[in-house]
Scaffold this active site. Structure first.
Site, mmCIF file in Angstrom:
data_model
loop_
_atom_site.group_PDB
_atom_site.id
_atom_site.type_symbol
_atom_site.label_atom_id
_atom_site.label_comp_id
_atom_site.label_asym_id
_atom_site.label_seq_id
_atom_site.Cartn_x
_atom_site.Cartn_y
_atom_site.Cartn_z
ATOM 1 N N SER A 155 -55.860 8.047 47.617
ATOM 2 C CA SER A 155 -56.399 9.412 47.520
ATOM 3 C C SER A 155 -57.045 9.591 46.160
ATOM 4 O O SER A 155 -56.373 9.530 45.122
ATOM 5 C CB SER A 155 -55.281 10.438 47.694
ATOM 6 O OG SER A 155 -55.734 11.698 47.222
ATOM 7 N N HIS B 209 -59.387 7.995 50.867
ATOM 8 C CA HIS B 209 -58.846 9.271 51.350
ATOM 9 C C HIS B 209 -59.362 10.376 50.430
ATOM 10 O O HIS B 209 -59.117 10.364 49.216
ATOM 11 C CB HIS B 209 -57.308 9.228 51.346
ATOM 12 C CG HIS B 209 -56.670 10.457 51.919
ATOM 13 N ND1 HIS B 209 -56.507 10.661 53.273
ATOM 14 C CD2 HIS B 209 -56.169 11.568 51.312
ATOM 15 C CE1 HIS B 209 -55.919 11.835 53.479
ATOM 16 N NE2 HIS B 209 -55.704 12.403 52.302
ATOM 17 N N ASP C 39 -59.618 14.415 49.665
ATOM 18 C CA ASP C 39 -58.914 15.673 49.917
ATOM 19 C C ASP C 39 -59.771 16.877 49.560
ATOM 20 O O ASP C 39 -60.136 17.058 48.391
ATOM 21 C CB ASP C 39 -57.634 15.712 49.074
ATOM 22 C CG ASP C 39 -56.601 14.719 49.574
ATOM 23 O OD1 ASP C 39 -56.160 14.869 50.723
ATOM 24 O OD2 ASP C 39 -56.243 13.792 48.821
ATOM 25 N N MET D 186 -59.922 20.959 49.455
ATOM 26 C CA MET D 186 -59.056 22.156 49.459
ATOM 27 C C MET D 186 -59.878 23.389 49.137
ATOM 28 O O MET D 186 -60.742 23.345 48.253
ATOM 29 C CB MET D 186 -57.968 22.010 48.397
ATOM 30 C CG MET D 186 -57.160 20.733 48.515
ATOM 31 S SD MET D 186 -55.947 20.640 47.196
ATOM 32 C CE MET D 186 -55.288 18.998 47.488
ATOM 33 N N HIS E 184 -59.865 14.567 54.480
ATOM 34 C CA HIS E 184 -58.729 15.423 54.854
ATOM 35 C C HIS E 184 -59.077 16.857 54.470
ATOM 36 O O HIS E 184 -59.060 17.202 53.292
ATOM 37 C CB HIS E 184 -57.487 14.909 54.096
ATOM 38 C CG HIS E 184 -56.248 15.712 54.297
ATOM 39 N ND1 HIS E 184 -55.121 15.548 53.514
ATOM 40 C CD2 HIS E 184 -55.941 16.696 55.189
ATOM 41 C CE1 HIS E 184 -54.173 16.379 53.911
ATOM 42 N NE2 HIS E 184 -54.648 17.098 54.918
ATOM 43 N N MET F 112 -58.290 20.484 54.017
ATOM 44 C CA MET F 112 -57.235 21.488 53.888
ATOM 45 C C MET F 112 -57.935 22.822 53.685
ATOM 46 O O MET F 112 -57.899 23.417 52.599
ATOM 47 C CB MET F 112 -56.315 21.130 52.710
ATOM 48 C CG MET F 112 -55.410 19.953 53.025
ATOM 49 S SD MET F 112 -54.720 19.191 51.551
ATOM 50 C CE MET F 112 -56.037 18.038 51.179
ATOM 51 N N MET G 263 -48.006 15.131 57.199
ATOM 52 C CA MET G 263 -47.862 15.487 55.781
ATOM 53 C C MET G 263 -46.404 15.305 55.368
ATOM 54 O O MET G 263 -45.503 15.889 55.972
ATOM 55 C CB MET G 263 -48.280 16.942 55.535
ATOM 56 C CG MET G 263 -49.768 17.216 55.676
ATOM 57 S SD MET G 263 -50.840 16.151 54.673
ATOM 58 C CE MET G 263 -50.246 16.494 53.010
ATOM 59 N N ASP H 289 -49.032 11.156 54.375
ATOM 60 C CA ASP H 289 -49.696 11.598 53.146
ATOM 61 C C ASP H 289 -48.773 12.444 52.273
ATOM 62 O O ASP H 289 -48.334 13.516 52.690
ATOM 63 C CB ASP H 289 -50.933 12.420 53.555
ATOM 64 C CG ASP H 289 -51.807 12.846 52.390
ATOM 65 O OD1 ASP H 289 -51.525 12.453 51.241
ATOM 66 O OD2 ASP H 289 -52.783 13.583 52.635
HETATM 67 C C1 DX5 Z 1 -51.938 16.554 49.059
HETATM 68 C C2 DX5 Z 1 -53.040 15.620 49.459
HETATM 69 C C3 DX5 Z 1 -52.716 14.223 49.191
HETATM 70 C C4 DX5 Z 1 -52.459 13.908 47.739
HETATM 71 C C5 DX5 Z 1 -51.371 12.879 47.711
HETATM 72 O O1 DX5 Z 1 -52.207 17.823 49.488
HETATM 73 O O2 DX5 Z 1 -53.334 15.745 50.835
HETATM 74 O O3 DX5 Z 1 -53.660 13.312 49.767
HETATM 75 O O4 DX5 Z 1 -53.570 13.423 47.030
HETATM 76 O O5 DX5 Z 1 -51.001 12.665 46.400
HETATM 77 P P1 DX5 Z 1 -49.678 11.880 46.000
HETATM 78 O O6 DX5 Z 1 -49.810 10.498 46.564
HETATM 79 O O7 DX5 Z 1 -49.715 11.907 44.514
HETATM 80 O O8 DX5 Z 1 -48.517 12.619 46.590
HETATM 81 ZN ZN ZN Z 2 -54.597 14.144 51.796
#
Ligand code: DX5
Ligand code: ZN
Length: 215
Positions: free
Chosen positions: A5, A30, A32, A34, A63, A65, A134, A172
């Site tokens: 990620s 990956h 993310d 948000m 991903h 969110m 998750m 994840d």
């Molecule tokens: C969290 C994300 C993850 C995040 C994971 O909301 O969806 O992909 O980057 O980070 P780590 O591996 O540090 O928990």
């Molecule tokens: Zn993620």
């Protein structure tokens, strides 16, 4: 498979971080996204993903969110998403959203927050390419892995089997070399890892260790 990620990457050296992942044994990027509404944090979006796509030599696993992900699916396809994952909790018409993603030519993923029961997937499991379990509450990197996840992975594995479905199980949040093996044993196919890779002294080596631990 391992999906680093980039949320935990050094954004001032993003090109180098992408090259490191290209060189490494990782399988997917990956990414993310948000929106500050579905989750209490804001990350990066379309222009950053479009830049990453230009140099990435592995599939981009995006991903989302975000609320109302259907409004942006076509834009994420244009930016270079190969796999587009929406949260079940963010979709009133989850079945329609999955079809939309596939009709745009992407693999469709559905993510479940830690509190969301696996049964919400019962009527769509044959349509999805990836189930993203998750293992932390989404929004931040570096959180503690939720132990209940092992049982949830086993439930998703059973659901896939009962329906003769082919979805991959991706996990994840809070994943490190410590728990990678156990997650794969429980039935995970793809492990996402952010801080355990990018905060390590040798990220490329950590990816290799994760990959071996996951076999
Ligand atoms: C969290 C994300 C993850 C995040 C994971 O909301 O969806 O992909 O980057 O980070 P780590 O591996 O540090 O928990
Ligand atoms: Zn993620």
């Amino acid at each position: 498979m391992i999906a680093p990620s980039l949320l935990a990457a050094n954004f001032l050296e993003l090109g180098k971080e992408v090259e490191m992942v290209n060189r490494s044994e990782a399988d997917w990027f990956h990414l993310d996204v948000m929106d500050g509404r579905f989750v209490p944090n804001i990350s990066y979006g379309l222009p950053v993903i479009a830049q990453i796509k230009k140099v990435a030599r592995k599939p981009c696993d995006v991903h989302l969110m975000i609320e109302e992900p259907e409004k942006y699916a076509a834009e994420f396809k244009k930016a270079g998403a190969d796999i587009l994952t929406v949260h079940a909790e963010a979709c009133i018409h989850l079945h329609r959203n999955i079809q939309q993603i596939k009709s745009l030519g992407m693999k469709a993923g559905v993510a479940l927050n830690p509190h969301t029961p696996v049964v919400v997937l019962e009527n769509v499991i044959r349509d999805v390419d990836v189930v993203l379990v998750m293992s932390v509450n989404p929004g931040f990197g570096g959180q503690t892995f939720i132990e209940q996840t092992y049982q949830k992975i086993r439930q998703v594995r059973q659901l896939i089997k009962d329906n003769k479905a082919t979805a991959l199980i991706e996990v994840d949040g809070g994943i490190s070399t410590e728990n990678a093996g156990q997650l794969v044993q429980a039935g995970a196919n793809v492990l996402v890892a952010g801080s355990s890779i990018f905060a390590s002294a040798d990220p490329e080596k950590t990816i290799a260790t994760l990959k071996r631990g996951a076999q």
